[in-house]
Design an enzyme around this catalytic site. Structure first.
Site, PDB file in Angstrom:
ATOM      1  N   ARG A 148       0.866  -1.187   0.000  1.00 40.96           N
ATOM      2  CA  ARG A 148       0.000   0.000   0.000  1.00 40.96           C
ATOM      3  C   ARG A 148       0.894   1.226   0.000  1.00 40.96           C
ATOM      4  NH1 ARG A 148       2.351   2.025   3.695  1.00 40.96           N
ATOM      5  NH2 ARG A 148       0.767   3.641   3.714  1.00 40.96           N
ATOM      6  N   ASP A 175      -2.243  10.752  -2.460  1.00 36.82           N
ATOM      7  CA  ASP A 175      -2.618   9.698  -3.405  1.00 36.82           C
ATOM      8  C   ASP A 175      -2.996  10.247  -4.770  1.00 36.82           C
ATOM      9  OD1 ASP A 175      -3.147   8.591  -0.553  1.00 36.82           O
ATOM     10  OD2 ASP A 175      -2.886   6.865  -1.877  1.00 36.82           O
TER      11      ASP A 175
HETATM   12  O1  MRU Z   1      -4.541   3.142   2.234  1.00 39.78           O
HETATM   13  P1  MRU Z   1      -3.053   3.383   2.103  1.00 39.78           P
HETATM   14  O2  MRU Z   1      -2.277   2.865   3.256  1.00 39.78           O
HETATM   15  O3  MRU Z   1      -2.535   2.912   0.762  1.00 39.78           O
HETATM   16  O4  MRU Z   1      -2.940   4.966   2.122  1.00 39.78           O
HETATM   17  C1  MRU Z   1      -1.675   5.546   2.003  1.00 39.78           C
HETATM   18  C2  MRU Z   1      -1.676   7.020   2.074  1.00 39.78           C
HETATM   19  O5  MRU Z   1      -2.693   7.655   2.225  1.00 39.78           O
HETATM   20  C3  MRU Z   1      -0.356   7.690   1.883  1.00 39.78           C
HETATM   21  O6  MRU Z   1      -0.289   8.881   2.600  1.00 39.78           O
HETATM   22  C4  MRU Z   1      -0.152   8.004   0.391  1.00 39.78           C
HETATM   23  O7  MRU Z   1      -0.404   6.866  -0.383  1.00 39.78           O
HETATM   24  C5  MRU Z   1       1.204   8.511   0.111  1.00 39.78           C
HETATM   25  S1  MRU Z   1       2.454   7.298   0.333  1.00 39.78           S
HETATM   26  C6  MRU Z   1       3.957   7.993  -0.031  1.00 39.78           C
END
Ligand code: MRU
Length: 355
Positions: free
Chosen positions: A47, A238
């Site tokens: 993730r 994201d």
């Molecule tokens: O649901 P996740 O754990 O994939 O969410 C991750 C995030 O929100 C991070 O802050 C984002 O992907 C940036 S990672 C460098």
């Protein structure tokens, strides 16, 4: 770098650290099919936007190597349909679609050359995405470092660290760089309900690296800010829309409101592949909704009435006006974001065309 490796390409197989098991179990999984990559992304074995993109690149290599059709247009068609399916694994992080499109673009540009050669080129492309991610993160860290003073304390939300990327992280890269240079920086990590990326991943990776980190639950952010403990908020993202609206882990929006209230700068750490100029504003960013059991259960144990209604958006959008600057590998973007993002992406396009 004093951190666990998130993902590795070895003997034409993708090795992933199983992040659902952290911090209590350090286990690596070996993936050999694109379906396994899709499931690993969906279940959050891997993730974090950049890591998802890198894994997807290798997923495309796995499927390219598995397609039996060595002819055109069959090979490309199968690759495209596998890519379309992989892109559905998680909707919000644009890095997933970005990496798949980059891989497809590489293949399409070579149509006519023997498929065996395209398979090799695709492997090289996935490795390039992986390597570039490391360089990008260090550059983001350098730019973030220029915004902080020795002794500063930052607050972060979710995990935008080494575990969310190929190495260093985006938001957390500044902490690793400062450590390498003997500059003292401290961090507060929000635990980040419901999946606890702050507690399970950020606190874990920083603590393991010997970086000064203090874990708080999400509802403590206002108090630590009011007490003057936080000099800057730094989070990952994201997807960034053309106007600067930024999607990141659920709860980032509330942290941004708090930061604004207390006059604390909020920096978004963003590799340029996370900028989606096709998306005019935050309202067009698809927000993933996950199973309500993420809220009603902890470690499988019910903590709410059975059958209770839930609402579980996994991301929220921080409006551009709450953001002090977007810190990319290519420079720091200040408001007005619309114009300045456009300018930065135009120079990026020129740089790519020169290659
Ligand atoms: O649901 P996740 O754990 O994939 O969410 C991750 C995030 O929100 C991070 O802050 C984002 O992907 C940036 S990672 C460098």
């Amino acid at each position: 770098l004093n951190a666990l490796i998130t993902l590795r390409w070895q003997d034409r197989q993708l090795i992933l650290l199983d992040q659902t098991r952290l911090p209590n179990h350090i286990e690596y999984l070996t993936l050999t099919t694109i379906e396994q990559v899709r499931d690993a992304i969906r279940t959050m074995v891997v993730r974090g936007a950049p890591a998802i993109g890198v894994a997807a690149g290798y997923g495309m290599v796995l499927v390219a190597n598995a397609i039996a059709d060595d002819n055109y247009p069959g090979f490309i068609q199968e690759l495209e349909s596998a890519g379309a399916d992989l892109a559905l694994a998680r909707p919000t992080a644009v890095n997933l679609a970005w990496a798949i499109n980059r891989m497809l673009g590489r293949a399409r540009a070579q149509v006519g050359t023997p498929v065996a050669l395209i398979r090799q080129l695709l492997e090289q492309e996935a490795i390039a995405i992986h390597q570039e991610d490391i360089t990008i993160n260090r550059a983001i860290g350098e730019n973030l470092l220029s915004l902080l003073q020795p002794g500063n304390t930052i607050l972060t939300h979710c995990n935008a660290g080494a575990l969310a990327t190929s190495a260093y992280g985006t938001a957390l890269s500044v902490l690793y760089l400062a450590q390498e240079r003997g500059i003292s920086l401290q961090a507060y990590a929000d635990e980040t309900r419901p999946r606890l990326q702050g507690a399970r991943l950020t606190a874990f990776e920083l603590h393991q690296a010997g970086i000064d980190v203090t874990l708080i639950s999400d509802n403590m952010a206002a108090v630590v800010m009011a007490q003057g403990k936080i000099d800057a908020v730094i989070v990952g993202c994201d997807r960034i829309a053309a106007n600067g609206d930024t999607a990141n882990k659920i709860g980032t929006y509330s942290v941004s409101i708090l930061a604004r209230h207390f006059g604390i700068p909020l920096y978004i750490a963003a590799p340029t592949p996370t900028i989606d100029t096709n998306c005019p504003s935050g309202s067009c960013i698809p927000i993933e909704e996950r199973d309500g059991e993420e809220i009603t259960r902890i470690n499988g144990e019910l903590i709410a009435p059975l059958g209770i209604k839930t609402y579980n958006p996994s991301f929220d959008v921080t409006p551009a006006e709450n953001i002090t600057a977007i810190v990319t590998e290519r420079g720091i973007i200040y408001p007005p974001f619309q114009d300045n993002i456009q300018r930065l992406m135009a120079t990026e396009l020129m740089a790519t065309e020169r290659l």
